[in-house]
Enzyme design. Structure first.
Site, short mmCIF file in Angstrom:
data_model
loop_
_atom_site.label_atom_id
_atom_site.label_comp_id
_atom_site.label_asym_id
_atom_site.label_seq_id
_atom_site.Cartn_x
_atom_site.Cartn_y
_atom_site.Cartn_z
N ASP A 220 7.34 17.94 -28.13
CA ASP A 220 6.27 17.01 -27.82
C ASP A 220 5.45 17.62 -26.68
O ASP A 220 5.84 18.63 -26.07
CB ASP A 220 6.82 15.62 -27.47
CG ASP A 220 5.74 14.54 -27.64
OD1 ASP A 220 4.54 14.89 -27.73
OD2 ASP A 220 6.08 13.34 -27.68
C1 NOJ Z 1 2.56 12.78 -27.14
C2 NOJ Z 1 3.16 11.80 -28.09
O1 NOJ Z 1 4.44 11.41 -27.63
C3 NOJ Z 1 3.29 12.30 -29.52
O2 NOJ Z 1 3.68 11.23 -30.34
C4 NOJ Z 1 2.00 12.92 -29.98
O3 NOJ Z 1 2.14 13.36 -31.32
C5 NOJ Z 1 1.64 14.06 -29.06
N1 NOJ Z 1 1.46 13.54 -27.71
C6 NOJ Z 1 0.39 14.82 -29.49
O4 NOJ Z 1 -0.74 14.06 -29.29
#
Ligand code: NOJ
Length: 716
Positions: free
Chosen positions: A265
Site C-alpha cells: 500500500d
Molecule cells: C491507500 C489506500 O489504503 C489504498 O486502498 C489505495 O489503493 C492506495 N492508497 C492507492 O491510492
C-alpha cells in the site's frame, strides 16, 4: 510474449533496471510540467532514470494522457518494456455506483458484477490497466471510515461479492478484451480489524480467527483469478503485513498458490520504520523483499537500497528476479507487449457516463437502498399529497461517496431533482442548508414548509468526507444540528420520513420518532433518482443490511455472527451475572440481513427431508414463503447454521446461503436449500478446516434475527 522471452528479458536487464521495475510512482512524475516534479523528485532522491524506468504508475486517467505517457516511456526504455497504469476504481469510474457497503446491501451478486464490468470499461478506455479493487476487508466496527469500501461483516457474503467483483473487472480474457482491467484484492490482511475503529491502528487476533473470518474474502477473490494483492497497513500478530513473511510467503504464495503480483500500500514499505520493525530504509527494503512484496508504492527503499543489499550479499538476487518476472508477466497477461496502449481510446471514451451506464447505476442504486422503517405504511408516497423536501441533503449533490475521484458532483442527481419526476406538489426551500451549522433562516424556512405539508421528507446524513480513508469517528450519530432540525420539524409535523446518505452504519438515536427511515448510503451518480423511485413506490425496496446498525456506539463492535459466551444473556435475562450492559441491550438496532419491502412476506412450514447428514448426502431444507400483500415484491431468504458443540467456541449463527425470490401479490412459493457437510467446516485449533459430527441448528428467515430453527445431526 512467451514465457521464455520474459525470463530472457529479466536476464537482459541490469541490476538498476530491475530495481526500478519494482518502483511505483504517482502520475504527477510524468506530467508535462517538469518544474512540478522537481520538488518531489529531490525529496524522494529520485534520478531521471528512476522515473523513466519505474515499472508502474498510479493515479492517472484519460486516454490521450495515457497514450502520451506510454509512448514516451517506451521510446526511452532501453528494452522496450511498457509501463503499467493503475488506479483506484472502487465504485465506478466516471459513472459512480453506490459505495461497496451499499452494494453489499443489495445481496445481488449480478449487480456487483455489472458495476465492476462497467467501471472496468470506462477505466480501460481511459487507458488504465489495473484497479485497486476489490477491497474485501471484513468489517465489524462502524467507527472505521473505510467500512464504506467493504461489503460488510459476513465472511460468506464478502466472499461471494469478492468473486463477482473480480469477474466483472477481469472477464475471461484479459489479454484480448480491452474493456476489462486486472483486479487487485486488498488489503491483505485483516485491515478491517483496526483496534477501536481508528484508521491505520494495530490489528490483534488469533491465527484461527484470521483464517476463519478474515481470510475467506481474499481467498475467494484469488480463486476467481485476481491478478494482484495489496498489502495492508496494519500488523498481523505483531508483524506489519508489508514485512510479514509468514503472511505472504507461507499463506499467500504457498498455501494459496498465488503467483501474481504483490504491491505494497502507499508508503507501507517505509512505514516499517515507524512501526519500529526496521531501523532504516535499508532494513525496510530487506524485510519487504523477503516477505515477497514485488512493487513498492510511492516510497523508495528498494530504489535506494536493494542493489546494495544484493551486492553485499544480504539479499539473494533471485528474490529481485522473481519479483521483476511477476511484474513482466502481469504486463504480458494484459497484452501490453503487443498492445501497449491497450484500451486507451479517445473515440471510445464516449461510452463514459453513457445513458446505459447511468441507467445501470440507477437500477443498482435502487437495489442498494434499504428501507429500515415504515410505520403505518407512510411510504410509498403518492403524487397527490403535498410533500416538503427539506434538510441538508435535500438539494445536495454530495451523494457520490469517498472513492469517486473521476466522478463529478455536478453530474449527480440530487433527491430534489429525482423527486420532481414524481410530484408537482413538492414544497422546497430556497435557503442553502449546511450539514453542521445551518443558518437560523434556513431552519425557519424548513420548519414552515413542514408545517404546510402532508408529509415531510427530511434528508439527513454525513458529508462525503466523513467516511473513507483516514475518516474514523468516535461518535457515529448524526450531526447535532440535524437532530435539532428533526426535533423542530417534529413539533409541527410528525409525519417525517428520514432519508440518509452516509458511509457507515450510524447510531440513529435522536430520530427514533421518524415514521420511516430510508438508508440510501452514498448511492452514486443516480442517487436522487433511485431514492425518489423508492419514496414514490416505482421501485419496491429489496435491500438488506450487510453490516449491523448498533443501538448505540458503546456496543461497537457489534456483529450478528458473534461467539457463544459462557453466560448468555438469553439463558437468564433477569440475572445480574450474565453477559450484558446496564444501559443498553445486547442487540443491534437494525441487524445484519434486515430490510423492509412494501410487500409483506411470511414464512411457514420450515421442514427438512431428513435429520441425518453425512459427508456423502445432503439435507434439503424447505420453507414456504407467502407474499401477504397485493404487491409484487422480492424477498431475500437467508439460511443460517449453528454448530451446537464444537472443538472451539462457535458463532451463534453463520450465514451459509441465501436466495432472492420474486413473488406476485398473494403468491406462495416453496424455497429450498441444500445443506452439505462442507457448509459445516470451520477452522480448528490446529488450523485445519474440517467439520465435527454432532448436532446443528439450521435457521431460516428474512434477516439474522427473525429465524425459525430446525435441528439435524452430522454423522461421520
Ligand atoms: C491507500 C489506500 O489504503 C489504498 O486502498 C489505495 O489503493 C492506495 N492508497 C492507492 O491510492
Amino acid at each position: 510474449m512467451e514465457q521464455a522471452k520474459l525470463t530472457a528479458l529479466v536476464q537482459e536487464m541490469t541490476l538498476a533496471e530491475k530495481v526500478d521495475q519494482l518502483l511505483q510512482l504517482a502520475a504527477d512524475f510524468y506530467s508535462q510540467a517538469a518544474e512540478e516534479k522537481t520538488g518531489p523528485m529531490t525529496e524522494m532522491g529520485l534520478k531521471d532514470e528512476n522515473i523513466q524506468n519505474a515499472g508502474t504508475i498510479l493515479g492517472l486517467a484519460g486516454a490521450s494522457e495515457a497514450k502520451r505517457i506510454q509512448k514516451e516511456y517506451m521510446e526511452k526504455n532501453r528494452l522496450g518494456i511498457p509501463t503499467l497504469l493503475m488506479a483506484d476504481i472502487i465504485h465506478g469510474f466516471r459513472t459512480i455506483f453506490p459505495i461497496p457497503l451499499a452494494l453489499g446491501s443489495s445481496w445481488d451478486l449480478a449487480a456487483a458484477e455489472e458495476m465492476a464490468q462497467i467501471s472496468a470499461k470506462e477505466a480501460a478506455v481511459s487507458g488504465l490497466h489495473v484497479t485497486f479493487s476489490p477491497m474485501v476487508d471484513l468489517v465489524r466496527d462502524p467507527r472505521w471510515g473505510r467500512v464504506m469500501e467493504s461489503t460488510g461483516e459476513d465472511p460468506y457474503l464478502n466472499a461471494r461479492f469478492a468473486e463477482s467483483f473480480v469477474k466483472g473487472y477481469q472477464g475471461d480474457d484479459l489479454k484480448n478484451d480491452f474493456t476489462r482491467v486486472a483486479a487487485c484484492v486488498k488489503h491483505f490482511a485483516a485491515y478491517g480489524a483496526a483496534l477501536a475503529g481508528r484508521d491505520y491502528n494495530t490489528v490483534n487476533m488469533s491465527e484461527r480467527q484470521l483464517r476463519e473470518s478474515y481470510l475467506p474474502g481474499y481467498k475467494a477473490a484469488l480463486d476467481a483469478g485476481a491478478k494482484l494483492v495489496m498489502t495492508s497497513f496494519n500488523t498481523v500478530d505483531g508483524i506489519p503485513a508489508t514485512g510479514n513473511k509468514w503472511l505472504f510467503r507461507d499463506v499467500l504464495r504457498q498455501e494459496y498458490d498465488f503467483d501474481g503480483v504483490v504491491i505494497s500500500d502507499w508508503g507501507a514499505v517505509k512505514e516499517l520504520i515507524f512501526h519500529g520493525v526496521a531501523a532504516d530504509e535499508k532494513q525496510a527494503a530487506q524485510l519487504a523483499i523477503e516477505a515477497g512484496v514485488d512493487i513498492e508504492m510511492m516510497t523508495t527503499c528498494y530504489t535506494h537500497y536493494l542493489a546494495e543489499l544484493i551486492e553485499e550479499g544480504s539479499v539473494d538476487e533471485a528474490l529481485l528476479d522473481e519479483a521483476v518476472l511477476r511484474i513482466l508477466e502481469l504486463k504480458n497477461d494484459l497484452g501490453l507487449f503487443e498492445n501497449p496502449y491497450r484500451g486507451a481510446s479517445v473515440e471510445d471514451e464516449k461510452v463514459i457516463l453513457s445513458p446505459e451506464h447511468r441507467q445501470a447505476a440507477r437500477e443498482i442504486a435502487q437495489k442498494s437502498i434499504v428501507l429500515l422503517k415504515n410505520k403505518a405504511d407512510i411510504l410509498p408516497l403518492n403524487s397527490e399529497e403535498t410533500v416538503a423536501i427539506i434538510g441538508p441533503a435535500a438539494a445536495s449533490h454530495d451523494v457520490l461517496g469517498a472513492w469517486s475521484w473521476q466522478g463529478k458532483m455536478e453530474e449527480a442527481v440530487s433527491l430534489l431533482e429525482g423527486a420532481q419526476a414524481y410530484s408537482s406538489h413538492l414544497l422546497v426551500g430556497k435557503e442553502e442548508f449546511d450539514y453542521f451549522a445551518p443558518s437560523q433562516k434556513a431552519v425557519a424556512e424548513a420548519v414552515s414548509l413542514a408545517q404546510k405539508a402532508d408529509k415531510v421528507v427530511l434528508a439527513l446524513g454525513e458529508a462525503e468526507w466523513m467516511s473513507g480513508e483516514a475518516a474514523s469517528r468516535s461518535d457515529i450519530t448524526l450531526p447535532k444540528a440535524q437532530i435539532a432540525l428533526f426535533e423542530a420539524v417534529k413539533a409541527v409535523n410528525p409525519n417525517i420520513i428520514v432519508t440518509l446518505y452516509n458511509g457507515r452504519p450510524l447510531d440513529l438515536n435522536g430520530i427514533d420518532e421518524a415514521k420511516a427511515i430510508v438508508e440510501a448510503w452514498f448511492a452514486g451518480t443516480e442517487a436522487g433518482n433511485a431514492l425518489a423511485d423508492i419514496l414514490w413506490g416505482a421501485f419496491n425496496p429489496t435491500a438488506r443490511l450487510s453490516m449491523s446498525f448498533p443501538e448505540s456506539v458503546g456496543q461497537v463492535p457489534i456483529f450478528y455472527n458473534c461467539d457463544s459466551t459462557g453466560r448468555p444473556y438469553e439463558s437468564a435475562p433477569n440475572e445480574k451475572y450474565v453477559s450484558k450492559y446496564l444501559d443498553v441491550s445486547n442487540y443491534a438496532k437494525y441487524p445484519f440481513g434486515f430490510g423492509l419491502s412494501y410487500s409483506q412476506f411470511s414464512y411457514q412450514d420450515v421442514v427438512i427431508d431428513q435429520t441425518e447428514l453425512t459427508p456423502e448426502n445432503q439435507i434439503l431444507l424447505t420453507v414456504t414463503i407467502t407474499n401477504e400483500s397485493e404487491q409484487t415484491g422480492k424477498e431475500t431468504v437467508q439460511l443460517y447454521i449453528q454448530d451446537l458443540v464444537g472443538q472451539v467456541v462457535r458463532p451463534i449463527k453463520e450465514l451459509k446461503a441465501f436466495q432472492q425470490v420474486v413473488l406476485a401479490g398473494k403468491e406462495s412459493r416453496k424455497v429450498s436449500f441444500a445443506i452439505t457437510e462442507e457448509m459445516l467446516r470451520y477452522v480448528h485449533q490446529d488450523q485445519r478446516t474440517i467439520s465435527d459430527a454432532g448436532a446443528f441448528l439450521a435457521m431460516v428467515g428474512p434477516n439474522s434475527r427473525d429465524l425459525t430453527a430446525v435441528t439435524f445431526n452430522l454423522v461421520k
